[in-house]
Design a protein around this motif. Structure first.
Motif, PDB file in Angstrom:
ATOM      1  N   THR A 173      32.539  -3.157   4.536  1.00  0.00           N
ATOM      2  CA  THR A 173      33.633  -2.270   4.016  1.00  0.00           C
ATOM      3  C   THR A 173      34.872  -2.961   4.591  1.00  0.00           C
ATOM      4  OG1 THR A 173      33.283  -0.714   5.709  1.00  0.00           O
ATOM      5  CG2 THR A 173      32.248  -0.250   3.679  1.00  0.00           C
ATOM      6  N   LEU A 174      36.161  -2.687   4.326  1.00  0.00           N
ATOM      7  CA  LEU A 174      37.387  -3.288   4.754  1.00  0.00           C
ATOM      8  C   LEU A 174      38.430  -2.313   4.308  1.00  0.00           C
ATOM      9  CD1 LEU A 174      38.567  -5.591   6.583  1.00  0.00           C
ATOM     10  CD2 LEU A 174      39.375  -6.649   4.403  1.00  0.00           C
ATOM     11  N   HIS A 175      39.388  -1.710   5.412  1.00  0.00           N
ATOM     12  CA  HIS A 175      40.225  -0.905   5.061  1.00  0.00           C
ATOM     13  C   HIS A 175      41.522  -1.447   5.387  1.00  0.00           C
ATOM     14  CE1 HIS A 175      42.203   3.257   4.626  1.00  0.00           C
ATOM     15  NE2 HIS A 175      42.752   2.751   5.773  1.00  0.00           N
ATOM     16  N   VAL A 176      42.709  -1.440   4.347  1.00  0.00           N
ATOM     17  CA  VAL A 176      43.914  -2.159   4.545  1.00  0.00           C
ATOM     18  C   VAL A 176      44.685  -1.137   4.335  1.00  0.00           C
ATOM     19  CG1 VAL A 176      45.259  -3.884   3.707  1.00  0.00           C
ATOM     20  CG2 VAL A 176      42.823  -4.457   3.899  1.00  0.00           C
ATOM     21  N   GLU A 177      45.809  -1.123   4.815  1.00  0.00           N
ATOM     22  CA  GLU A 177      47.172   0.081   4.760  1.00  0.00           C
ATOM     23  C   GLU A 177      48.394  -0.417   5.540  1.00  0.00           C
ATOM     24  OE1 GLU A 177      45.917   3.886   5.853  1.00  0.00           O
ATOM     25  OE2 GLU A 177      45.913   3.362   8.184  1.00  0.00           O
ATOM     26  N   PRO A 178      49.327   0.211   4.987  1.00  0.00           N
ATOM     27  CA  PRO A 178      50.641   0.067   5.821  1.00  0.00           C
ATOM     28  C   PRO A 178      50.659   0.841   7.017  1.00  0.00           C
ATOM     29  CG  PRO A 178      50.962   0.981   3.628  1.00  0.00           C
ATOM     30  CD  PRO A 178      49.599   0.667   3.709  1.00  0.00           C
ATOM     31  N   GLY A 179      50.919   0.568   8.073  1.00  0.00           N
ATOM     32  CA  GLY A 179      51.207   1.469   9.277  1.00  0.00           C
ATOM     33  C   GLY A 179      52.018   0.770  10.397  1.00  0.00           C
TER      34      GLY A 179
ATOM     35  N   GLY B 220      53.739  -2.550  10.037  1.00  0.00           N
ATOM     36  CA  GLY B 220      53.361  -3.781   9.445  1.00  0.00           C
ATOM     37  C   GLY B 220      52.222  -3.387   8.486  1.00  0.00           C
ATOM     38  N   SER B 221      51.107  -4.167   8.541  1.00  0.00           N
ATOM     39  CA  SER B 221      49.491  -3.718   7.782  1.00  0.00           C
ATOM     40  C   SER B 221      48.575  -3.808   8.601  1.00  0.00           C
ATOM     41  CB  SER B 221      49.400  -4.882   6.665  1.00  0.00           C
ATOM     42  OG  SER B 221      50.575  -4.899   5.653  1.00  0.00           O
ATOM     43  N   TRP B 222      47.627  -2.750   8.748  1.00  0.00           N
ATOM     44  CA  TRP B 222      46.551  -2.396   9.507  1.00  0.00           C
ATOM     45  C   TRP B 222      45.297  -3.073   8.846  1.00  0.00           C
ATOM     46  CZ3 TRP B 222      44.633  -2.329  14.118  1.00  0.00           C
ATOM     47  CH2 TRP B 222      43.607  -1.787  14.440  1.00  0.00           C
ATOM     48  N   ILE B 223      44.611  -3.469   9.258  1.00  0.00           N
ATOM     49  CA  ILE B 223      43.319  -4.154   8.470  1.00  0.00           C
ATOM     50  C   ILE B 223      41.954  -3.863   9.695  1.00  0.00           C
ATOM     51  CG2 ILE B 223      42.096  -6.052   7.351  1.00  0.00           C
ATOM     52  CD1 ILE B 223      44.818  -7.408   7.436  1.00  0.00           C
ATOM     53  N   ALA B 224      41.057  -3.019   9.121  1.00  0.00           N
ATOM     54  CA  ALA B 224      40.096  -2.706  10.067  1.00  0.00           C
ATOM     55  C   ALA B 224      38.908  -2.368   9.066  1.00  0.00           C
ATOM     56  CB  ALA B 224      40.303  -1.527  10.831  1.00  0.00           C
ATOM     57  N   GLU B 225      37.605  -2.119   9.768  1.00  0.00           N
ATOM     58  CA  GLU B 225      36.469  -1.777   9.099  1.00  0.00           C
ATOM     59  C   GLU B 225      36.472  -0.421   8.334  1.00  0.00           C
ATOM     60  OE1 GLU B 225      32.832  -2.329  11.060  1.00  0.00           O
ATOM     61  OE2 GLU B 225      33.380  -4.474  11.516  1.00  0.00           O
TER      62      GLU B 225
ATOM     63  N   GLN C  79      42.424 -13.355   2.097  1.00  0.00           N
ATOM     64  CA  GLN C  79      41.247 -14.032   2.706  1.00  0.00           C
ATOM     65  C   GLN C  79      40.114 -13.223   3.141  1.00  0.00           C
ATOM     66  OE1 GLN C  79      43.211 -17.007   4.823  1.00  0.00           O
ATOM     67  NE2 GLN C  79      43.298 -18.298   3.311  1.00  0.00           N
ATOM     68  N   ARG C  80      40.881 -12.061   4.159  1.00  0.00           N
ATOM     69  CA  ARG C  80      39.896 -11.254   4.683  1.00  0.00           C
ATOM     70  C   ARG C  80      39.209 -10.091   3.827  1.00  0.00           C
ATOM     71  NH1 ARG C  80      36.519  -9.404   6.986  1.00  0.00           N
ATOM     72  NH2 ARG C  80      36.810  -7.894   8.993  1.00  0.00           N
ATOM     73  N   VAL C  81      39.871  -9.898   2.619  1.00  0.00           N
ATOM     74  CA  VAL C  81      39.158  -8.976   1.733  1.00  0.00           C
ATOM     75  C   VAL C  81      38.067  -9.795   1.093  1.00  0.00           C
ATOM     76  CG1 VAL C  81      39.313  -7.893  -0.456  1.00  0.00           C
ATOM     77  CG2 VAL C  81      41.184  -7.550   1.322  1.00  0.00           C
ATOM     78  N   LEU C  82      38.109 -11.070   0.751  1.00  0.00           N
ATOM     79  CA  LEU C  82      37.149 -11.831   0.174  1.00  0.00           C
ATOM     80  C   LEU C  82      36.030 -12.132   1.109  1.00  0.00           C
ATOM     81  CD1 LEU C  82      36.192 -13.464  -2.345  1.00  0.00           C
ATOM     82  CD2 LEU C  82      37.600 -15.545  -1.423  1.00  0.00           C
ATOM     83  N   LEU C  83      36.388 -12.217   2.468  1.00  0.00           N
ATOM     84  CA  LEU C  83      35.218 -12.638   3.275  1.00  0.00           C
ATOM     85  C   LEU C  83      34.359 -11.384   3.716  1.00  0.00           C
ATOM     86  CD1 LEU C  83      33.879 -14.175   5.643  1.00  0.00           C
ATOM     87  CD2 LEU C  83      35.646 -13.391   7.185  1.00  0.00           C
ATOM     88  N   ALA C  84      35.063 -10.096   3.587  1.00  0.00           N
ATOM     89  CA  ALA C  84      34.384  -8.774   3.787  1.00  0.00           C
ATOM     90  C   ALA C  84      33.473  -8.605   2.325  1.00  0.00           C
ATOM     91  CB  ALA C  84      35.440  -7.718   4.056  1.00  0.00           C
ATOM     92  N   MET C  85      33.994  -8.771   1.193  1.00  0.00           N
ATOM     93  CA  MET C  85      33.219  -8.646   0.190  1.00  0.00           C
ATOM     94  C   MET C  85      32.030  -9.786   0.240  1.00  0.00           C
ATOM     95  SD  MET C  85      36.346  -8.384  -2.865  1.00  0.00           S
ATOM     96  CE  MET C  85      34.874  -8.868  -4.062  1.00  0.00           C
TER      97      MET C  85
END
Length: 128
Positions: free
Chosen positions: A37-43, A87-92, A26-32
């Motif tokens: 831009t959106l950065h998602v990674e394990p962290g 977990g997962s980090w989600i940021a600009e 949902q967050r990726v779709l909103l950013a699109m």
């Protein structure tokens, strides 16, 4: 799931029953849709709790038993301990200091972490 929101004014934590994959999608779709831009990674993410909270022993045992090195409780000094979660980090972007961190744990452990965080926030507010 624990959702940690890191902002310019501090940390806000909440518990949610949303599936982490669905929340990320949902967050990726909103950013699109917004052209962001959106950065998602394990962290890993961490936050501090006062060292004088009596339930810290229970939390430490639960983290050791259930998560091994994926979640840690480390003494920083006499006043604070650091809770570290995987977990997962989600940021600009990759180097952002503000963003959302998602960690999935057992209901009991999530509740305990959330409860201790709330207690620490109430304690800090009473000092101000």
């Amino acid at each position: 799931m624990l959702k940690l929101n890191y902002t310019d004014v501090g940390l806000y934590m909440e518990r949610t029953t949303t599936n982490p994959e669905l929340l990320i999608a949902q967050r990726v779709l909103l950013a699109m849709r917004l052209g962001q831009t959106l950065h998602v990674e394990p962290g890993c993410a961490s936050f501090l709790l006062p060292a004088d909270i009596s339930e810290l022993k229970v939390l430490g045992m639960a983290l050791d038993r259930e998560y091994g090195s994926a979640a840690t409780l480390i003494a920083v000094d006499e006043e604070f301990v650091e809770v570290g979660l995987s977990g997962s980090w989600i940021a600009e972007d990759k180097d952002a200091h503000e963003g959302m961190f998602l960690a999935v744990m057992s209901d009991r452990t999530e509740f305990l972490i959330y409860k201790l965080w709330q207690m620490s926030e109430a304690h800090i507010s009473s000092l101000a």
